[in-house]
Design a protein around this motif. Structure first.
Motif, PDB file in Angstrom:
ATOM      1  N   UNK A 175       0.825  -1.205   0.000  1.00 21.09           N
ATOM      2  CA  UNK A 175       0.000   0.000   0.000  1.00 21.09           C
ATOM      3  C   UNK A 175       0.862   1.258   0.000  1.00 21.09           C
ATOM      4  N   UNK A 176       1.912   1.249   0.811  1.00 19.16           N
ATOM      5  CA  UNK A 176       2.784   2.422   0.892  1.00 19.16           C
ATOM      6  C   UNK A 176       3.400   2.724  -0.462  1.00 19.16           C
ATOM      7  N   UNK A 177       3.773   1.693  -1.202  1.00 18.50           N
ATOM      8  CA  UNK A 177       4.434   1.926  -2.481  1.00 18.50           C
ATOM      9  C   UNK A 177       3.488   2.557  -3.504  1.00 18.50           C
ATOM     10  N   UNK A 178       2.189   2.443  -3.266  1.00 18.68           N
ATOM     11  CA  UNK A 178       1.233   3.079  -4.169  1.00 18.68           C
ATOM     12  C   UNK A 178       1.373   4.598  -4.155  1.00 18.68           C
ATOM     13  N   UNK A 179       1.922   5.144  -3.074  1.00 19.72           N
ATOM     14  CA  UNK A 179       2.041   6.595  -2.985  1.00 19.72           C
ATOM     15  C   UNK A 179       3.114   7.112  -3.923  1.00 19.72           C
ATOM     16  N   UNK A 180       4.111   6.297  -4.218  1.00 20.09           N
ATOM     17  CA  UNK A 180       5.161   6.679  -5.149  1.00 20.09           C
ATOM     18  C   UNK A 180       6.235   7.579  -4.567  1.00 20.09           C
ATOM     19  N   UNK A 181       6.037   8.084  -3.360  1.00 15.94           N
ATOM     20  CA  UNK A 181       7.018   9.016  -2.798  1.00 15.94           C
ATOM     21  C   UNK A 181       7.717   8.463  -1.556  1.00 15.94           C
ATOM     22  N   UNK A 182       7.363   7.235  -1.150  1.00  9.40           N
ATOM     23  CA  UNK A 182       7.949   6.647   0.049  1.00  9.40           C
ATOM     24  C   UNK A 182       9.301   6.033  -0.301  1.00  9.40           C
ATOM     25  N   UNK A 183      10.336   6.439   0.412  1.00  8.58           N
ATOM     26  CA  UNK A 183      11.676   5.925   0.140  1.00  8.58           C
ATOM     27  C   UNK A 183      11.966   4.667   0.946  1.00  8.58           C
ATOM     28  N   UNK A 184      11.725   4.721   2.246  1.00  9.40           N
ATOM     29  CA  UNK A 184      11.992   3.580   3.129  1.00  9.40           C
ATOM     30  C   UNK A 184      11.007   3.603   4.292  1.00  9.40           C
ATOM     31  N   UNK A 185      10.826   2.433   4.926  1.00  6.76           N
ATOM     32  CA  UNK A 185      10.052   2.417   6.152  1.00  6.76           C
ATOM     33  C   UNK A 185      10.412   1.191   6.980  1.00  6.76           C
ATOM     34  N   UNK A 186      10.188   1.281   8.282  1.00  6.69           N
ATOM     35  CA  UNK A 186      10.381   0.153   9.197  1.00  6.69           C
ATOM     36  C   UNK A 186       9.181   0.092  10.125  1.00  6.69           C
ATOM     37  N   UNK A 187       8.979  -1.082  10.719  1.00  8.66           N
ATOM     38  CA  UNK A 187       7.825  -1.302  11.587  1.00  8.66           C
ATOM     39  C   UNK A 187       8.298  -1.805  12.944  1.00  8.66           C
ATOM     40  N   UNK A 188       7.722  -1.259  14.009  1.00 11.68           N
ATOM     41  CA  UNK A 188       8.015  -1.693  15.373  1.00 11.68           C
ATOM     42  C   UNK A 188       6.711  -2.125  16.048  1.00 11.68           C
ATOM     43  N   UNK A 189       6.767  -3.206  16.808  1.00 11.68           N
ATOM     44  CA  UNK A 189       5.663  -3.527  17.701  1.00 11.68           C
ATOM     45  C   UNK A 189       6.043  -2.967  19.067  1.00 11.68           C
ATOM     46  N   UNK A 190       5.282  -1.991  19.549  1.00  8.36           N
ATOM     47  CA  UNK A 190       5.612  -1.320  20.805  1.00  8.36           C
ATOM     48  C   UNK A 190       4.820  -1.861  21.989  1.00  8.36           C
ATOM     49  N   UNK A 191       3.626  -2.392  21.722  1.00 13.88           N
ATOM     50  CA  UNK A 191       2.800  -3.035  22.744  1.00 13.88           C
ATOM     51  C   UNK A 191       2.082  -4.199  22.080  1.00 13.88           C
TER      52      UNK A 191
END
Length: 435
Positions: free
Chosen positions: A360-376
């Motif tokens: 889904x994020x890549x559909x925006x076309x402007x996202x370079x990188x991302x990471x995900x954290x589970x905090x709780x």
């Protein structure tokens, strides 16, 4: 000049002997290969039982009876002083000593005897020849991190110079730095790119935005080899489009060396010469070909330090087309610690969360990188680098997909950042559970 081989020889690593040993192993017929592996497995276990008191205590038995009874080593079993784990007659001065990156959360120092380390490099030399790369002659554009302390930095750059590597420091991946990268390619005759998937992908996306194909400005470029981080099929296509050359998958670990390498037919061929690979279930039983489980590795020639039935922390499977001489890695889906445990007890592979969000994020076309954290147990955080912050519509799409594929009633925080923090080696940990 064979600078790469010379550099190994200057450091007392017997590369000629190792290459001779590798050729001898490769000449063993398929019909005899199972016997070779069984004999070498037994030999390395008996060697450490006779010469390594720490391993003998860990083994917990007087003698080797069957392979199935050999205990599986966890990284936590190796997290005590190296001098306590070395075999008789070995020390830090007559071995190769290294440190794992700690991407699994369990870093430790390890050692290899000189022949074992040379054999690992002989295997790299052999595999790279599959894709027309000669480590003694081919110039590498190296997308890795580098030690930041003065001595470590100078030492690494000297090794790069001797090994025909030119380093692209991935701790700064800004637009300005990418422009400098591009200028280096314009004035250099690089034969191949090697490095961490995330950094190479970011450079490919930069080129795509600039509508530049790298091979048009660096015609000598033949291939790109990615390692250490998962390569998604869409990302592979993006890199190949931006670079104008094929992308090859390499799977290795500092403590084990080369584990698997993609051949020209697209098969991820496991290193069966110096290593023995098993896929085990949670009860340490060998799984049939095609079933996913823990990747467990035995170094067949490391006499300095036992790496025997060592759980490397990855999840994968072997293809049904595998044989003892040519095992083929079918999947490598993540690490054993890359799981999200929800409040209702549901266990979700972190990779699932990543796949959903990524598409889904890549559909925006402007996202370079991302990471995900589970905090709780019921809360996640997505950090991303983007030209523009997510819109409310984009956020709702992501939340909807997470509800369908991961779980309901989950909270997700979003934070736009100018850059993402990498670990000390330069790797980008895509999913991390902080619970």
């Amino acid at each position: 000049m064979n600078w790469f081989k010379i550099s190994l020889q200057l450091n007392k690593f017997p590369i000629n002997r190792a290459q001779k040993l590798l050729r001898a192993i490769q000449n063993i017929p398929e019909t005899e290969y199972q016997s070779y592996l069984e004999a070498q497995r037994k030999s390395i276990v008996n060697y450490h039982l006779a010469n390594n008191s720490n391993y003998k205590n860990f083994f917990g038995s007087l003698s080797f009876l069957s392979w199935e009874e050999v205990p599986v080593m966890q990284k936590s079993d190796l997290q005590h002083p190296l001098k306590e784990r070395l075999s008789d007659s070995f020390n830090k001065n007559n071995t190769y000593v290294g440190k794992t990156s700690g991407s699994s959360g369990h870093p430790f120092i390890f050692a290899k005897d000189r022949l074992c380390h040379a054999l690992a490099w002989a295997e790299f030399i052999d595999r790279y020849q599959w894709v027309d790369i000669d480590l003694n002659k081919s110039l590498q554009a190296r997308f890795y991190g580098i030690p930041l302390d003065f001595f470590g930095n100078v030492q690494e750059r000297f090794k790069d110079r001797m090994s025909l590597r030119r380093r692209f420091n991935i701790f700064d991946l800004s637009e300005q730095k990418m422009e400098i990268f591009l200028k280096r390619f314009k004035r250099s005759h690089f034969d191949y790119i090697n490095g961490y998937t995330s950094a190479i992908l970011l450079f490919a996306k930069y080129l795509n935005r600039k509508e530049i194909v790298l091979k048009t400005i660096c015609p000598s470029l033949k291939i790109c080899i990615v390692t250490s981080e998962k390569l998604f099929e869409n990302d592979k296509k993006c890199i190949e489009k931006s670079f104008g050359v094929p992308v090859i998958n390499e799977y290795g670990a500092s403590e084990a060396g080369l584990i698997a390498f993609e051949n020209p037919e697209g098969e991820w061929v496991v290193n069966s010469e110096g290593l023995y690979i098993e896929i085990l279930d949670d009860e340490d039983k060998v799984l049939p070909y095609g079933e996913e489980g823990r990747v467990v590795i035995t170094s067949l020639y490391n006499k300095a330090h036992p790496m025997i039935r060592y759980d490397i922390g990855d999840i994968g499977s072997l293809s049904g087309k595998s044989s003892f001489k040519k095992p083929i890695l079918q999947t490598l889906t993540g690490r054993t610690n890359d799981v999200a445990v929800l409040a209702n007890g549901k266990v979700v592979p972190g990779l699932t969360f990543y796949y959903v969000t990524k598409s889904i994020i890549e559909d925006t076309g402007s996202i370079k990188e991302f990471v995900i954290f589970q905090t709780e147990l019921d809360r996640f955080k997505i950090e991303y680098v983007s030209e523009q912050p997510f819109t409310s519509v984009q956020i709702q799409k992501i939340l909807g997909a997470i509800e369908i594929f991961v779980g309901k009633n989950l909270k997700v925080d979003f934070e736009q950042k100018s850059f993402l923090k990498r670990n000390k080696s330069g790797k980008l940990q895509q999913f991390t559970s902080l619970v």
